[in-house]
Design a protein around this motif. Structure first.
Motif, PDB file in Angstrom:
ATOM      1  N   PHE A  46       0.858  -1.187   0.000  1.00 60.63           N
ATOM      2  CA  PHE A  46       0.000   0.000   0.000  1.00 60.63           C
ATOM      3  C   PHE A  46       0.893   1.235   0.000  1.00 60.63           C
ATOM      4  O   PHE A  46       1.977   1.235   0.587  1.00 60.63           O
ATOM      5  N   PRO A  47       0.464   2.313  -0.658  1.00 58.24           N
ATOM      6  CA  PRO A  47       1.295   3.512  -0.738  1.00 58.24           C
ATOM      7  C   PRO A  47       1.138   4.407   0.485  1.00 58.24           C
ATOM      8  O   PRO A  47       0.135   4.339   1.195  1.00 58.24           O
ATOM      9  N   ASP A  48       2.140   5.245   0.710  1.00 58.56           N
ATOM     10  CA  ASP A  48       2.047   6.257   1.758  1.00 58.56           C
ATOM     11  C   ASP A  48       1.095   7.377   1.355  1.00 58.56           C
ATOM     12  O   ASP A  48       0.483   8.018   2.209  1.00 58.56           O
ATOM     13  N   ASP A  49       0.988   7.629   0.073  1.00 54.67           N
ATOM     14  CA  ASP A  49       0.179   8.737  -0.432  1.00 54.67           C
ATOM     15  C   ASP A  49      -1.303   8.517  -0.126  1.00 54.67           C
ATOM     16  O   ASP A  49      -1.805   7.392  -0.250  1.00 54.67           O
ATOM     17  N   PRO A  50      -2.049   9.553   0.283  1.00 56.39           N
ATOM     18  CA  PRO A  50      -3.471   9.368   0.607  1.00 56.39           C
ATOM     19  C   PRO A  50      -4.376   9.251  -0.609  1.00 56.39           C
ATOM     20  O   PRO A  50      -5.563   8.977  -0.462  1.00 56.39           O
ATOM     21  N   ILE A  76      -5.695   1.988  -9.371  1.00 63.77           N
ATOM     22  CA  ILE A  76      -5.594   3.109 -10.307  1.00 63.77           C
ATOM     23  C   ILE A  76      -5.376   4.423  -9.570  1.00 63.77           C
ATOM     24  O   ILE A  76      -4.599   5.279 -10.011  1.00 63.77           O
ATOM     25  N   PHE A  77      -6.056   4.599  -8.428  1.00 59.37           N
ATOM     26  CA  PHE A  77      -6.002   5.878  -7.716  1.00 59.37           C
ATOM     27  C   PHE A  77      -5.245   5.792  -6.389  1.00 59.37           C
ATOM     28  O   PHE A  77      -5.295   6.735  -5.598  1.00 59.37           O
ATOM     29  N   SER A  78      -4.544   4.689  -6.141  1.00 59.87           N
ATOM     30  CA  SER A  78      -3.805   4.503  -4.888  1.00 59.87           C
ATOM     31  C   SER A  78      -4.723   4.691  -3.686  1.00 59.87           C
ATOM     32  O   SER A  78      -4.362   5.319  -2.688  1.00 59.87           O
ATOM     33  N   LEU A  79      -5.921   4.145  -3.785  1.00 62.57           N
ATOM     34  CA  LEU A  79      -6.916   4.188  -2.713  1.00 62.57           C
ATOM     35  C   LEU A  79      -7.286   2.741  -2.371  1.00 62.57           C
ATOM     36  O   LEU A  79      -8.401   2.286  -2.619  1.00 62.57           O
ATOM     37  N   THR A  80      -6.334   2.015  -1.799  1.00 60.91           N
ATOM     38  CA  THR A  80      -6.494   0.572  -1.666  1.00 60.91           C
ATOM     39  C   THR A  80      -7.617   0.177  -0.715  1.00 60.91           C
ATOM     40  O   THR A  80      -8.131  -0.933  -0.789  1.00 60.91           O
ATOM     41  N   GLY A  81      -8.018   1.079   0.182  1.00 62.52           N
ATOM     42  CA  GLY A  81      -9.094   0.760   1.103  1.00 62.52           C
ATOM     43  C   GLY A  81     -10.486   0.946   0.541  1.00 62.52           C
ATOM     44  O   GLY A  81     -11.470   0.563   1.184  1.00 62.52           O
ATOM     45  N   TRP A  82     -10.610   1.500  -0.651  1.00 59.47           N
ATOM     46  CA  TRP A  82     -11.944   1.770  -1.192  1.00 59.47           C
ATOM     47  C   TRP A  82     -12.645   0.510  -1.674  1.00 59.47           C
ATOM     48  O   TRP A  82     -13.858   0.408  -1.622  1.00 59.47           O
ATOM     49  N   LYS A  83     -11.897  -0.424  -2.228  1.00 55.65           N
ATOM     50  CA  LYS A  83     -12.481  -1.695  -2.678  1.00 55.65           C
ATOM     51  C   LYS A  83     -13.617  -1.481  -3.682  1.00 55.65           C
ATOM     52  O   LYS A  83     -14.768  -1.876  -3.470  1.00 55.65           O
TER      53      LYS A  83
END
Length: 384
Positions: free
Chosen positions: A32-36, A230-237
């Motif tokens: 997972f990225p550090d970026d929000p 795609i958007f580095s929002l891994t928690g959105w699912k």
């Protein structure tokens, strides 16, 4: 209890992340990225919660998102799909994979898998009643061969589960490998279940080529994408499924009885995000490539043998030149004694694992990567 899940050990990702928390290690294990994530996309989701509809959205997904998915893939990959009949929204790519396996295979059907592979694949295949047939891929290039495919395919082959770009190897299958696989799928009347969540996270001028676009594959491919990657929002699912109508009708039934739907505010935000101009996607790739190059140069400067990374958030090192023969033991020492968490690639094999490759996640800030490199320098000083 069902033994397929009851007998599963704790995943290596959880083990290494727990050790990282306990020891204060730099966690380059879990991906997972550090970026929000992009602020404008996140704001769209927040606005949709306050101002939008928060009751059940349509089971197949908001029409706006399905249309955005179709337009996005038309623009980026030249695919022409009907958003009303060939696109479905799921609660993440893993739900899409689970639903597809439940929908496509009957007990005793064989499923071709490529190892190393994402850890969810094998238990999902077995729980759906499938019989796994493994194709073992090896470093440094992890290529497909005709001999390996011929040994795995049989008259009972029903599904082929392909991850491209491939996690954990950070490789992208070349056109000739995809053409070879498509030929086997057509000859054996098999459905290709394509986990393509890393399709936008590719470097050095590469562009994703979906298996669905190859001759003979349009009607026999289930393509899966992920807004989280795609958007580095891994928690959105939020996942997307593309398939021809005869396949989609069955896939939709499985989705109906798994999650039924996906949060409407996230769907609204993802629809907006997929319509962002090309500059966003190019900038995202360039930023990740810069982090990859920074970490690669740092590791190479310390004396590590770094394998090529063509896509994903990951890169790998070969620990054999260090005299190491057990990647699990190496990773345990790395986190406990040197304060850096990584993942042993043997964990991604079900049998006959490669034991000399270790995976790092580079989707981190410069500060995090530099801190990890500083700690890894201590390991190399001891080795020398």
């Amino acid at each position: 209890m069902n033994p397929i899940f009851a007998d599963l050990p704790t995943t290596v990702f959880e083990v290494m992340s727990a050790l990282a928390r306990e020891t204060g290690a730099v966690n380059l294990g879990q991906g997972f990225p550090d970026d929000p994530g992009p602020e404008d996309v996140r704001r769209k989701a927040a606005e949709a919660v306050v101002e939008g509809w928060n009751q059940y959205p349509p089971m197949m997904g908001l029409p706006a998102l399905r249309e955005a998915v179709a337009a996005h893939y038309s623009h980026w990959q030249g695919l022409s799909v009907d958003p009303a009949a060939e696109v479905m929204v799921t609660s993440g790519a893993t739900e899409a994979l689970a639903g597809a396996l439940m929908a496509l295979i009957e007990p005793g059907d064989e499923v071709v898998l490529f190892a190393p592979m994402y850890d969810a694949y094998l238990p999902l295949v077995r729980r759906a009643g499938g019989v796994p047939r493994m194709v073992r891929l090896t470093p440094p290039h992890f290529r497909l061969t005709e001999a390996a495919l011929a040994a795995a395919f049989s008259p009972r082959t029903r599904v082929v589960l392909l991850n491209n770009p491939l996690n954990p190897t950070a490789t992208v299958f070349p056109d000739e490998d995809l053409a070879l696989l498509a030929d086997f799928c057509c000859r054996h009347d098999a459905v290709a279940l394509c986990d393509e969540v890393w399709e936008h996270v590719m470097f050095d001028g590469r562009r994703h080529r979906p298996l669905m676009a190859l001759p003979g594959m349009r009607e026999r491919t289930v393509k899966i994408g992920s807004a989280g990657k795609i958007f580095s929002l891994t928690g959105w699912k939020v996942g997307f499924v593309l398939a021809a109508p005869p396949l989609m009708r069955v896939l939709a039934k499985a989705h109906q009885f798994l999650t039924f739907t996906t949060p409407p505010n996230l769907q609204t935000a993802v629809a907006y995000g997929l319509g962002k101009d090309d500059a966003y996607f190019e900038t995202m790739r360039a930023g990740l490539a810069r982090s990859r190059d920074r970490f690669t140069a740092g590791l190479a400067g310390l004396g590590f043998a770094v394998l090529p990374s063509a896509g994903t958030y990951f890169l790998n090192i070969d620990i054999a030149p260090l005299g190491e023969t057990d990647d699990v033991a190496f990773c345990e020492r790395l986190v406990r004694e040197h304060g850096v968490a990584a993942i042993p690639v043997s964990a991604f094999y079900a049998e006959d694992p490669v034991r000399n490759v270790v995976r790092f996640c580079f989707a981190k800030t410069d500060e995090t990567l530099d801190r990890a490199l500083d700690r890894l320098s201590g390991l190399m000083r001891r080795t020398v």
